[in-house]
Scaffold this motif. Structure first.
Motif, mmCIF file in Angstrom:
data_model
loop_
_atom_site.group_PDB
_atom_site.id
_atom_site.type_symbol
_atom_site.label_atom_id
_atom_site.label_comp_id
_atom_site.label_asym_id
_atom_site.label_seq_id
_atom_site.Cartn_x
_atom_site.Cartn_y
_atom_site.Cartn_z
ATOM 1 N N PHE A 233 0.838 -1.203 0.000
ATOM 2 C CA PHE A 233 0.000 0.000 0.000
ATOM 3 C C PHE A 233 0.871 1.251 0.000
ATOM 4 O O PHE A 233 0.592 2.221 -0.725
ATOM 5 C CB PHE A 233 -0.931 0.000 1.214
ATOM 6 N N SER A 234 1.922 1.254 0.816
ATOM 7 C CA SER A 234 2.819 2.406 0.856
ATOM 8 C C SER A 234 3.534 2.587 -0.480
ATOM 9 O O SER A 234 3.762 3.722 -0.920
ATOM 10 C CB SER A 234 3.852 2.230 1.981
ATOM 11 N N THR A 235 3.883 1.479 -1.136
ATOM 12 C CA THR A 235 4.526 1.557 -2.443
ATOM 13 C C THR A 235 3.599 2.184 -3.476
ATOM 14 O O THR A 235 4.025 3.012 -4.301
ATOM 15 C CB THR A 235 4.950 0.151 -2.903
ATOM 16 N N ILE A 236 2.323 1.799 -3.426
ATOM 17 C CA ILE A 236 1.345 2.369 -4.359
ATOM 18 C C ILE A 236 1.207 3.872 -4.125
ATOM 19 O O ILE A 236 1.186 4.672 -5.081
ATOM 20 C CB ILE A 236 -0.007 1.658 -4.213
ATOM 21 N N LEU A 237 1.108 4.286 -2.866
ATOM 22 C CA LEU A 237 0.989 5.712 -2.563
ATOM 23 C C LEU A 237 2.244 6.476 -2.991
ATOM 24 O O LEU A 237 2.150 7.594 -3.517
ATOM 25 C CB LEU A 237 0.744 5.895 -1.064
ATOM 26 N N ALA A 238 3.414 5.866 -2.767
ATOM 27 C CA ALA A 238 4.655 6.515 -3.202
ATOM 28 C C ALA A 238 4.713 6.621 -4.720
ATOM 29 O O ALA A 238 5.188 7.633 -5.262
ATOM 30 C CB ALA A 238 5.861 5.732 -2.676
ATOM 31 N N LYS A 239 4.207 5.600 -5.419
ATOM 32 C CA LYS A 239 4.194 5.645 -6.877
ATOM 33 C C LYS A 239 3.273 6.751 -7.384
ATOM 34 O O LYS A 239 3.589 7.434 -8.371
ATOM 35 C CB LYS A 239 3.740 4.292 -7.430
ATOM 36 N N ILE A 240 2.141 6.933 -6.708
ATOM 37 C CA ILE A 240 1.237 8.025 -7.085
ATOM 38 C C ILE A 240 1.935 9.373 -6.940
ATOM 39 O O ILE A 240 1.832 10.249 -7.819
ATOM 40 C CB ILE A 240 -0.043 7.976 -6.231
ATOM 41 N N GLN A 241 2.672 9.554 -5.853
ATOM 42 C CA GLN A 241 3.407 10.805 -5.667
ATOM 43 C C GLN A 241 4.488 10.976 -6.728
ATOM 44 O O GLN A 241 4.717 12.091 -7.214
ATOM 45 C CB GLN A 241 4.027 10.830 -4.273
ATOM 46 N N VAL A 242 5.134 9.873 -7.104
ATOM 47 C CA VAL A 242 6.152 9.941 -8.153
ATOM 48 C C VAL A 242 5.527 10.387 -9.473
ATOM 49 O O VAL A 242 6.074 11.234 -10.191
ATOM 50 C CB VAL A 242 6.850 8.572 -8.306
ATOM 51 N N LEU A 243 4.366 9.829 -9.819
ATOM 52 C CA LEU A 243 3.688 10.212 -11.052
ATOM 53 C C LEU A 243 3.277 11.687 -11.024
ATOM 54 O O LEU A 243 3.384 12.395 -12.041
ATOM 55 C CB LEU A 243 2.462 9.322 -11.273
ATOM 56 N N MET A 244 2.817 12.165 -9.869
ATOM 57 C CA MET A 244 2.458 13.575 -9.752
ATOM 58 C C MET A 244 3.685 14.463 -9.915
ATOM 59 O O MET A 244 3.632 15.505 -10.583
ATOM 60 C CB MET A 244 1.785 13.824 -8.401
ATOM 61 N N LEU A 245 4.798 14.060 -9.311
ATOM 62 C CA LEU A 245 6.031 14.845 -9.449
ATOM 63 C C LEU A 245 6.526 14.836 -10.895
ATOM 64 O O LEU A 245 7.005 15.855 -11.401
ATOM 65 C CB LEU A 245 7.106 14.282 -8.511
ATOM 66 N N GLN A 246 6.419 13.678 -11.557
ATOM 67 C CA GLN A 246 6.826 13.612 -12.959
ATOM 68 C C GLN A 246 5.971 14.538 -13.822
ATOM 69 O O GLN A 246 6.484 15.186 -14.748
ATOM 70 C CB GLN A 246 6.721 12.171 -13.464
ATOM 71 N N ASN A 247 4.679 14.602 -13.523
ATOM 72 C CA ASN A 247 3.802 15.503 -14.268
ATOM 73 C C ASN A 247 4.186 16.963 -14.034
ATOM 74 O O ASN A 247 4.227 17.777 -14.986
ATOM 75 C CB ASN A 247 2.356 15.250 -13.856
ATOM 76 N N ASP A 248 4.474 17.317 -12.783
ATOM 77 C CA ASP A 248 4.895 18.696 -12.483
ATOM 78 C C ASP A 248 6.214 19.024 -13.169
ATOM 79 O O ASP A 248 6.393 20.135 -13.697
ATOM 80 C CB ASP A 248 5.028 18.879 -10.969
ATOM 81 N N ILE A 249 7.154 18.068 -13.159
ATOM 82 C CA ILE A 249 8.439 18.303 -13.805
ATOM 83 C C ILE A 249 8.266 18.473 -15.308
ATOM 84 O O ILE A 249 8.917 19.328 -15.933
ATOM 85 C CB ILE A 249 9.403 17.136 -13.489
ATOM 86 N N SER A 250 7.367 17.680 -15.888
ATOM 87 C CA SER A 250 7.105 17.799 -17.326
ATOM 88 C C SER A 250 6.541 19.178 -17.662
ATOM 89 O O SER A 250 6.947 19.796 -18.655
ATOM 90 C CB SER A 250 6.133 16.698 -17.773
ATOM 91 N N GLU A 251 5.626 19.690 -16.847
ATOM 92 C CA GLU A 251 5.070 21.010 -17.084
ATOM 93 C C GLU A 251 6.134 22.097 -16.927
ATOM 94 O O GLU A 251 6.178 23.058 -17.712
ATOM 95 C CB GLU A 251 3.914 21.263 -16.131
ATOM 96 N N LEU A 252 6.989 21.964 -15.922
ATOM 97 C CA LEU A 252 8.042 22.954 -15.724
ATOM 98 C C LEU A 252 9.065 22.922 -16.862
ATOM 99 O O LEU A 252 9.612 23.951 -17.245
ATOM 100 C CB LEU A 252 8.730 22.705 -14.390
ATOM 101 N N THR A 253 9.298 21.736 -17.408
ATOM 102 C CA THR A 253 10.262 21.604 -18.505
ATOM 103 C C THR A 253 9.705 22.163 -19.807
ATOM 104 O O THR A 253 10.410 22.835 -20.575
ATOM 105 C CB THR A 253 10.660 20.134 -18.689
#
Length: 258
Positions: A233-253
């Protein structure tokens, strides 16, 4: 708080409590021995009464269970723990990998946000002390109101970042505390099951209590899997945060001047 050290202490507690299984072995052997006597005698009497040949193979069951009781910590607990421990290590590795990725992407996002704000003179002073001091020095005496506004905006920005970091660290600590709580309860249940395991095996020799053996094994395995499930469960939640961060990084790039 070092949560990994606390998990290590719980594992050490489990290992330290395992010798208590030997204290129950003597009682379990007596129960199993008496049960084996009735078990074998009843089936031999049935075969003789029906004039049927005696089947030796089913009569070996109590002796196999007695062997498991004699070497319970090694044969039973050692075998189950050896089979199940790779699952715990695998899920822990998955969680650690996602956590490291999350930290890496968070640092990348913070760097891109810093660079984006530094490119804009109207926001550069919020994140850079040298730029803030330079703009303050450029303001004249008549622009005291503007300087005061810059101080307020900078203070609000730092407060916002501090609050964001506080809640982020609080949520991470709550996740780790929840995992530690589950591991603590799991360890206590495993210790109780391990200590009472020889008794469960001994009772399974008696007719009508055969299911105690299967129930004990199922309950022990289910309890053992509590921590891997929590890590998943913690891995799934961490993966969700990773995907959100990747989306933010993509927008900033893609929008460096936004």
């Amino acid at each position: 708080m070092d949560f990994s050290n606390l998990h290590t202490i719980l594992r050490s507690l489990y290992d330290e409590m395992m010798p208590l299984c030997e204290d129950m072995t003597g009682v379990a052997q007596g129960i199993a021995g008496l049960g084996a006597l009735f078990y074998v005698a009843y089936r031999i009497w049935q075969s003789l009464a029906r004039a049927e040949p005696i089947e030796v193979f089913p009569l070996l069951r109590p002796f196999v269970i007695g062997f498991c009781i004699m070497f319970f910590p090694t044969v039973v607990l050692g075998t189950i723990n050896s089979v199940m421990s790779p699952i715990v290590q695998g899920t822990a590795g998955m969680l650690e990998g996602q956590t490291l990725d999350m930290q890496k992407y968070r640092e990348e996002k913070d760097r891109l946000e810093y660079e984006q704000m530094m490119r804009d003179p109207s926001t550069a002073y919020l994140v850079d002390d040298a730029e803030f001091d330079r703009q303050i020095d450029e303001l004249g005496v008549t622009e005291v109101g503007t300087a005061a506004g810059m101080y307020i905006e900078r203070g609000m920005y730092k407060m916002k970042k501090a609050i964001s970091n506080f809640f982020r660290e609080l949520l991470e600590m709550l996740f780790q505390a929840a995992s530690l709580t589950i591991d603590t309860i799991r360890t206590f249940f495993l210790i109780v099951l391990a200590i009472l395991g020889p008794i469960s095996f001994a009772l399974s020799v008696w007719d009508g209590f055969q299911n105690t053996l299967v129930q004990w094994i199922c309950r022990y395995i289910q309890t053992y899997l509590w921590l891997p499930v929590a890590d998943l469960f913690s891995t799934i939640l961490a993966k969700i945060q990773v995907l959100m961060l990747q989306n933010d990084i993509s927008e900033l790039t893609n929008n460096p001047n936004a």
